[in-house]
Design a protein around this motif. Structure first.
Motif, short mmCIF file in Angstrom:
data_model
loop_
_atom_site.label_atom_id
_atom_site.label_comp_id
_atom_site.label_asym_id
_atom_site.label_seq_id
_atom_site.Cartn_x
_atom_site.Cartn_y
_atom_site.Cartn_z
N ALA A 66 7.17 -3.96 5.03
CA ALA A 66 7.78 -5.25 5.34
C ALA A 66 9.16 -5.08 5.99
CB ALA A 66 7.91 -6.10 4.07
N ARG A 67 9.94 -4.11 5.53
CA ARG A 67 11.27 -3.87 6.09
C ARG A 67 11.23 -3.07 7.39
NH1 ARG A 67 12.53 -2.57 0.59
NH2 ARG A 67 12.20 -0.39 1.15
N GLY A 68 10.11 -2.40 7.64
CA GLY A 68 10.01 -1.54 8.80
C GLY A 68 10.76 -0.23 8.59
N SER A 69 10.97 0.14 7.33
CA SER A 69 11.75 1.35 7.04
C SER A 69 10.87 2.56 6.76
CB SER A 69 12.66 1.09 5.83
OG SER A 69 11.90 0.77 4.68
N TYR A 70 9.60 2.47 7.08
CA TYR A 70 8.68 3.58 6.87
C TYR A 70 8.86 4.62 7.98
CZ TYR A 70 5.97 1.09 10.35
OH TYR A 70 5.57 0.45 11.50
N GLU A 71 8.39 5.82 7.73
CA GLU A 71 8.49 6.92 8.70
C GLU A 71 7.46 6.73 9.81
OE1 GLU A 71 7.34 11.64 8.80
OE2 GLU A 71 7.91 10.76 6.88
N ARG A 72 7.92 6.55 11.04
CA ARG A 72 7.02 6.37 12.18
C ARG A 72 6.27 7.66 12.47
NH1 ARG A 72 9.18 2.12 11.07
NH2 ARG A 72 9.53 0.38 12.46
N MET A 124 2.31 0.39 -5.80
CA MET A 124 2.48 0.43 -4.36
C MET A 124 3.54 -0.56 -3.86
SD MET A 124 -1.35 1.04 -2.93
CE MET A 124 -0.76 1.31 -1.27
N ALA A 125 4.26 -1.21 -4.75
CA ALA A 125 5.26 -2.21 -4.35
C ALA A 125 6.27 -1.62 -3.38
CB ALA A 125 5.95 -2.79 -5.57
N GLN A 126 6.77 -0.42 -3.65
CA GLN A 126 7.76 0.20 -2.77
C GLN A 126 7.17 0.46 -1.38
OE1 GLN A 126 11.01 0.63 -3.27
NE2 GLN A 126 11.15 1.36 -1.16
N ILE A 127 5.92 0.89 -1.32
CA ILE A 127 5.27 1.16 -0.03
C ILE A 127 5.10 -0.15 0.75
CG2 ILE A 127 3.10 1.95 1.03
CD1 ILE A 127 2.92 3.92 -1.40
N ILE A 128 4.72 -1.21 0.06
CA ILE A 128 4.56 -2.52 0.71
C ILE A 128 5.91 -2.99 1.24
CG2 ILE A 128 3.95 -4.94 0.33
CD1 ILE A 128 1.89 -3.81 -1.78
N ASP A 159 -9.47 9.23 -2.23
CA ASP A 159 -9.68 7.79 -2.44
C ASP A 159 -8.30 7.15 -2.50
OD1 ASP A 159 -12.40 8.24 -2.71
OD2 ASP A 159 -12.23 8.58 -4.85
N CYS A 160 -8.14 6.01 -1.86
CA CYS A 160 -6.77 5.49 -1.88
C CYS A 160 -6.68 4.04 -1.46
CB CYS A 160 -5.92 6.31 -0.95
SG CYS A 160 -6.47 6.31 0.75
N PRO A 161 -5.93 3.27 -2.19
CA PRO A 161 -5.39 2.06 -1.57
C PRO A 161 -4.27 2.50 -0.63
CG PRO A 161 -5.35 1.89 -3.97
CD PRO A 161 -5.66 3.31 -3.62
N SER A 162 -4.14 1.86 0.52
CA SER A 162 -3.11 2.27 1.46
C SER A 162 -2.61 1.09 2.27
CB SER A 162 -3.62 3.38 2.38
OG SER A 162 -4.76 2.94 3.08
N VAL A 163 -1.49 1.32 2.95
CA VAL A 163 -0.84 0.30 3.76
C VAL A 163 -0.61 0.85 5.16
CG1 VAL A 163 1.23 -1.13 4.02
CG2 VAL A 163 0.32 -0.68 1.73
N PHE A 164 -0.92 0.02 6.16
CA PHE A 164 -0.72 0.36 7.56
C PHE A 164 -0.01 -0.81 8.25
CE2 PHE A 164 -4.33 2.73 6.14
CZ PHE A 164 -4.27 3.94 6.80
N LEU A 217 -2.39 2.06 14.64
CA LEU A 217 -1.71 1.66 13.42
C LEU A 217 -0.81 2.77 12.90
CD1 LEU A 217 -4.71 -0.03 11.58
CD2 LEU A 217 -3.03 -1.07 13.11
N GLU A 218 0.31 2.36 12.31
CA GLU A 218 1.22 3.29 11.66
C GLU A 218 0.83 3.38 10.19
OE1 GLU A 218 3.76 5.10 12.78
OE2 GLU A 218 4.05 4.28 14.79
N PHE A 219 0.65 4.58 9.69
CA PHE A 219 0.38 4.82 8.28
C PHE A 219 1.70 4.72 7.53
CE2 PHE A 219 0.38 8.14 4.92
CZ PHE A 219 -0.53 7.55 4.05
N VAL A 220 1.74 3.87 6.49
CA VAL A 220 2.96 3.72 5.70
C VAL A 220 2.87 4.53 4.42
CG1 VAL A 220 4.51 2.09 4.56
CG2 VAL A 220 3.35 1.42 6.67
#
Length: 109
Positions: free
Chosen positions: A76-82, A68-72, A20-25, A7-10
């Motif tokens: 969704a856009r795939g614009s996160y740092e790989r 976390m809207a921007q992270i989500i 402690d964290c909510p997070s997106v992958f 998984l890619e960490f976003v």
């Protein structure tokens, strides 16, 4: 042989500086999203959600903060740092739980 997830960490909740964290992958092979957040147990909220989308026994509802809207959206856009890491190698607060570093060093797929 079943594929091991990579998984890619976003990102994590920008308002939470602790471990402690909510997070997106994101699964880079399938594009599927994985959300880590507080498990929703409030029966009124679950009933409301269930009235539009049945919650199966194998499913859970998690809550992510609005911050976390921007992270989500990055996910969704795939614009996160790989290849991004929350903790640099050797800096994980719980080294015994750092499966990602162990797998990357072993190059197990």
């Amino acid at each position: 042989m079943e594929r091991k997830p990579r998984l890619e960490f976003v990102g994590v909740d920008p308002n939470n500086a602790t471990d402690d964290c909510p997070s997106v992958f994101v699964d880079p092979e399938t594009g599927d999203f994985y959300f880590q957040g507080d498990l929703v147990t409030d029966p009124d909220i679950l009933a409301w959600i269930n009235s539009d989308s049945r919650i199966k026994d194998t499913e859970a509802v998690v809550k992510l903060p609005a911050a976390m809207a921007q992270i989500i959206m990055e996910a969704a856009r795939g614009s996160y740092e790989r290849g991004k890491r929350r903790f640099a190698e050797g800096q994980h607060p719980r080294p015994d739980e750092d499966i990602r570093t162990r797998l990357e060093k072993a190059d197990i797929r």
